[in-house]
Design a protein around this motif. Structure first.
Motif, PDB file in Angstrom:
ATOM      1  N   GLY A   1       0.817  -1.214   0.000  1.00 18.71           N
ATOM      2  CA  GLY A   1       0.000   0.000   0.000  1.00 18.71           C
ATOM      3  C   GLY A   1       0.845   1.255   0.000  1.00 18.71           C
ATOM      4  O   GLY A   1       0.535   2.231  -0.699  1.00 18.71           O
ATOM      5  N   LEU A   2       1.926   1.247   0.765  1.00 19.66           N
ATOM      6  CA  LEU A   2       2.834   2.397   0.807  1.00 19.66           C
ATOM      7  C   LEU A   2       3.491   2.611  -0.553  1.00 19.66           C
ATOM      8  O   LEU A   2       3.589   3.742  -1.028  1.00 19.66           O
ATOM      9  N   LEU A   3       3.917   1.533  -1.194  1.00 19.22           N
ATOM     10  CA  LEU A   3       4.495   1.654  -2.533  1.00 19.22           C
ATOM     11  C   LEU A   3       3.498   2.298  -3.492  1.00 19.22           C
ATOM     12  O   LEU A   3       3.872   3.164  -4.289  1.00 19.22           O
ATOM     13  N   ASP A   4       2.257   1.886  -3.408  1.00 19.54           N
ATOM     14  CA  ASP A   4       1.221   2.459  -4.264  1.00 19.54           C
ATOM     15  C   ASP A   4       1.089   3.960  -4.000  1.00 19.54           C
ATOM     16  O   ASP A   4       1.027   4.760  -4.936  1.00 19.54           O
ATOM     17  N   GLU A   5       1.068   4.351  -2.739  1.00 18.01           N
ATOM     18  CA  GLU A   5       0.966   5.766  -2.377  1.00 18.01           C
ATOM     19  C   GLU A   5       2.167   6.572  -2.876  1.00 18.01           C
ATOM     20  O   GLU A   5       2.050   7.740  -3.205  1.00 18.01           O
ATOM     21  N   LEU A   6       3.337   5.920  -2.910  1.00 16.97           N
ATOM     22  CA  LEU A   6       4.554   6.585  -3.375  1.00 16.97           C
ATOM     23  C   LEU A   6       4.684   6.572  -4.890  1.00 16.97           C
ATOM     24  O   LEU A   6       5.590   7.178  -5.458  1.00 16.97           O
ATOM     25  N   GLY A   7       3.764   5.871  -5.563  1.00 11.87           N
ATOM     26  CA  GLY A   7       3.815   5.775  -7.016  1.00 11.87           C
ATOM     27  C   GLY A   7       4.922   4.874  -7.537  1.00 11.87           C
ATOM     28  O   GLY A   7       5.411   5.048  -8.646  1.00 11.87           O
TER      29      GLY A   7
ATOM     30  N   GLU B   1       5.997   1.078  -8.534  1.00 16.55           N
ATOM     31  CA  GLU B   1       5.466  -0.226  -8.939  1.00 16.55           C
ATOM     32  C   GLU B   1       6.256  -1.327  -8.252  1.00 16.55           C
ATOM     33  O   GLU B   1       7.487  -1.371  -8.341  1.00 16.55           O
ATOM     34  N   PRO B   2       5.589  -2.239  -7.515  1.00 12.17           N
ATOM     35  CA  PRO B   2       6.319  -3.326  -6.879  1.00 12.17           C
ATOM     36  C   PRO B   2       6.951  -4.244  -7.931  1.00 12.17           C
ATOM     37  O   PRO B   2       6.366  -4.495  -8.975  1.00 12.17           O
ATOM     38  N   VAL B   3       8.156  -4.734  -7.626  1.00 10.08           N
ATOM     39  CA  VAL B   3       8.875  -5.561  -8.585  1.00 10.08           C
ATOM     40  C   VAL B   3       8.748  -7.050  -8.289  1.00 10.08           C
ATOM     41  O   VAL B   3       9.045  -7.877  -9.139  1.00 10.08           O
ATOM     42  N   ASP B   4       8.345  -7.401  -7.076  1.00  7.60           N
ATOM     43  CA  ASP B   4       8.314  -8.803  -6.684  1.00  7.60           C
ATOM     44  C   ASP B   4       7.084  -9.071  -5.831  1.00  7.60           C
ATOM     45  O   ASP B   4       7.175  -9.620  -4.742  1.00  7.60           O
ATOM     46  N   ALA B   5       5.937  -8.613  -6.323  1.00  6.85           N
ATOM     47  CA  ALA B   5       4.722  -8.727  -5.530  1.00  6.85           C
ATOM     48  C   ALA B   5       4.184 -10.124  -5.591  1.00  6.85           C
ATOM     49  O   ALA B   5       3.444 -10.573  -4.825  1.00  6.85           O
TER      50      ALA B   5
END
Length: 138
Positions: free
Chosen positions: A126-132, A134-138
């Motif tokens: 969620g924090l990654l999403d807020e920071l814009g 993209e997760p690399v290993d979700a």
């Protein structure tokens, strides 16, 4: 916020929750986020059950060591995520603060720590999403 945002995870002993959160953010951001963790009263070592729980999902935190929270670490972060450090966390204008209420894994068995680990991962995504980012290993 800089091109590469900086996130600091803080808990009292920097031995469980903040270490797991820092490891998840490091893994899931692929280096797109500067990640730090610290404690207001750092413990002697990272919680071995937290190490085991993270190892189960392919994340090695065995070499990590608890670090002392400094005002500079807070002031130079874009986001500070606290996890039960209370009034020990310094406050600086312009820094975004979040408080994640999570059970403390200290003294708990692996069955209790696994859901904490998984909740931290969910919040990091969620924090990654807020920071814009993209997760690399979700």
């Amino acid at each position: 916020m800089a091109d590469r945002p900086s996130v600091l995870f803080v808990c009292v002993h920097n031995a469980g929750r903040s270490q797991m959160a820092a490891a998840w953010l490091t893994r899931l951001s692929g280096g797109a986020v500067e990640v730090r963790s610290a404690g207001s009263a750092p413990g002697e070592a990272v919680n071995p059950v937290a190490v085991e729980a993270m190892r189960e999902v392919g994340v090695d935190i065995a070499a990590e060591r608890p670090k002392l929270l400094t005002p500079d670490a807070v002031q130079t972060s874009d986001v500070v995520v606290t996890m039960g450090c209370g009034d020990a966390c310094p406050f600086f204008p312009g820094v975004r603060y979040e408080d994640w209420v999570l059970d403390d894994p200290a003294g708990q068995g692996i069955e209790v720590v696994r859901p904490i680990r998984d909740e931290i991962r969910r919040r990091v995504l969620g924090l990654l999403d807020e920071l814009g980012v993209e997760p690399v290993d979700a």
